[in-house]
Enzyme design. Sequence first.
Site, PDB file in Angstrom:
ATOM      1  N   SER A   1     144.136   8.306 -36.649  1.00  0.00           N
ATOM      2  CA  SER A   1     142.711   8.059 -36.412  1.00  0.00           C
ATOM      3  C   SER A   1     142.031   7.088 -37.361  1.00  0.00           C
ATOM      4  O   SER A   1     140.871   6.753 -37.153  1.00  0.00           O
ATOM      5  CB  SER A   1     141.934   9.369 -36.432  1.00  0.00           C
ATOM      6  OG  SER A   1     142.108  10.006 -35.196  1.00  0.00           O
TER       7      SER A   1
ATOM      8  N   LYS B   1     132.496   8.986 -41.869  1.00  0.00           N
ATOM      9  CA  LYS B   1     132.794   9.629 -40.589  1.00  0.00           C
ATOM     10  C   LYS B   1     132.111  10.993 -40.573  1.00  0.00           C
ATOM     11  O   LYS B   1     132.096  11.704 -41.589  1.00  0.00           O
ATOM     12  CB  LYS B   1     134.318   9.788 -40.451  1.00  0.00           C
ATOM     13  CG  LYS B   1     134.774  10.341 -39.114  1.00  0.00           C
ATOM     14  CD  LYS B   1     136.299  10.418 -39.069  1.00  0.00           C
ATOM     15  CE  LYS B   1     136.831  10.896 -37.727  1.00  0.00           C
ATOM     16  NZ  LYS B   1     138.312  10.974 -37.709  1.00  0.00           N
TER      17      LYS B   1
ATOM     18  N   SER C   1     140.330   8.661 -33.691  1.00  0.00           N
ATOM     19  CA  SER C   1     139.029   9.272 -33.526  1.00  0.00           C
ATOM     20  C   SER C   1     137.931   8.685 -34.407  1.00  0.00           C
ATOM     21  O   SER C   1     136.762   8.898 -34.147  1.00  0.00           O
ATOM     22  CB  SER C   1     139.140  10.776 -33.819  1.00  0.00           C
ATOM     23  OG  SER C   1     139.515  10.991 -35.164  1.00  0.00           O
TER      24      SER C   1
HETATM   25  N1  GLN Z   1     144.817  10.822 -31.503  1.00  0.00           N
HETATM   26  C1  GLN Z   1     145.337  11.927 -32.257  1.00  0.00           C
HETATM   27  C2  GLN Z   1     144.787  13.228 -31.732  1.00  0.00           C
HETATM   28  O1  GLN Z   1     144.020  13.197 -30.821  1.00  0.00           O
HETATM   29  C3  GLN Z   1     145.033  11.748 -33.717  1.00  0.00           C
HETATM   30  C4  GLN Z   1     143.661  12.101 -34.089  1.00  0.00           C
HETATM   31  C5  GLN Z   1     143.404  11.962 -35.543  1.00  0.00           C
HETATM   32  O2  GLN Z   1     144.145  11.292 -36.265  1.00  0.00           O
HETATM   33  N2  GLN Z   1     142.344  12.605 -35.996  1.00  0.00           N
HETATM   34  O3  GLN Z   1     145.114  14.284 -32.206  1.00  0.00           O
END
Ligand code: GLN
Length: 489
Positions: free
Chosen positions: A177, A78, A153
């Site tokens: 994410s 990532k 994400s």
């Molecule tokens: N969807 C969550 C956020 O927007 C989690 C994102 C993540 O785990 N990086 O904060």
Amino acid sequence: MSGAFGSIVELAAGLRAREWSCVELATDTLARLRDSQAAVNAFISVDEEGALAQARAADARLGAGDAPVLTGIPIAHKDVLMTRGLRTTCASRMLERFVAPYDAHVVARLREAGTVLVGKTNMDEFAMGSSSETSYFGPVRNPWSAECVPGGSSGGSAAAVAAGIVPATTGTDTGGSIRQPAALTGICGLKPTYGLCSRYGLVAFASSLDTPGPFAHTAHDCALLLNAMAGHDERDSTSVSRTAEDYARLIDANAGTKPLDGLRIGIPREFADDALEPDVVASVEEALAALRSLGASTLDITLPRLSYCVPVYYVVAPAEASSNLSRFDGVRYGHRAAEYDDLFEMYCRTRAEGFGAEVKRRILVGTYVLSQGYYDAYYLKAQQVRRLIAEDFTRAFAQCDVIAGPTAPTCAFTIGAKANDPVQMYLNDIFTIAANLTGMPAMSVPCGLSKQGLPIGLQLQANYFDEARLLNVAHRFQQATDWHSRRPS
Ligand code: GLN
């Protein structure tokens, strides 16, 4: 020879049987990556030369004997994990040209384990989001349906495995994410216990929640990846020092006459939610029936403060983000505005130009909840409730060994459908956030397809450091079902 959709276990066996070489595997992987890029947009950067050089070294290592199991396995990270010499953008204009001078701890560990890094995957900007739509480099598309998001994400990492480009990727999980995109693309994703994998070299979003972890088709592959990724690192003060474990050691463990005899699976009554899609409910129920037929028993449990997870998270995470992202000021890293009259204007313009809308929203919310006069009402209160949520889980794990339920309330949604409704977007994580607030491990395993043919994920959660058991349950489930071998057409 192809290697597309092969698991790490299969590819590693093929390499040892000389069915193909690491260079052939890397060459095919790069070809698939190029061919899929226009349709899926899973990657931000590709390192063809570097990948081939690493593959040659991997072939030499295999030839010399006793090479570790991940030798020659193509992987992608990532783009929030630093890679020496290969740019790390966090999918942001702010870091569009940033090249890190060192590797993140997990990147270095996977390099030492012999993996071949082919590129960096697309994501929501600074890992803020649940759809991988907020990337400066354009949205990632779900390999199962081009109109749909892959989740986020870590959407590029999930899509790269689901599309059969690479057998393994890394992601980071701050509120879901890894698990949510794994669910939406029909693969496995594991968020380890907080502190098990070092955050060194992971560009910080919310430091008390950020957790690196693996994506792969199978639980067994996730165990092999975790073996390389986990380990103490004194450069991260929250990295735990524990004796090294083999996370695959229980993978085939058999509890009795049936593989999961004696396993107690807690089903939180709070998981019954109106927002759940009927297909998700049906698939999760079928998965629980499959687990019961493997010997497990299910029992009702309660997590009374579960409904506070999303509000608590959206105080804590933005608070930490607003502090972490203050370093992007045009002086130290990345983008700097071209025109300005004084220092203050340079900061303002740089940040106005460098960050996208969602990142700005988080910084505003975070700054607000930390401001004098509101700190006690929001941030302090959220930290207190966070502790109570952890107590709910600790109490639950006195009654059961794992907790099971849906990973996400819905299947993959259409690109754009939630882009202008942040609260709807935030509600994607109602089932995943708790594991970040508590620091406990959790994973998503493919457990069905909707009527529209979109993947559905089963989330399994366990107590601190119980990854080996989690992986055993997931592996036994995968031996009894074939959802992980379904592929997008
Ligand atoms: N969807 C969550 C956020 O927007 C989690 C994102 C993540 O785990 N990086 O904060």
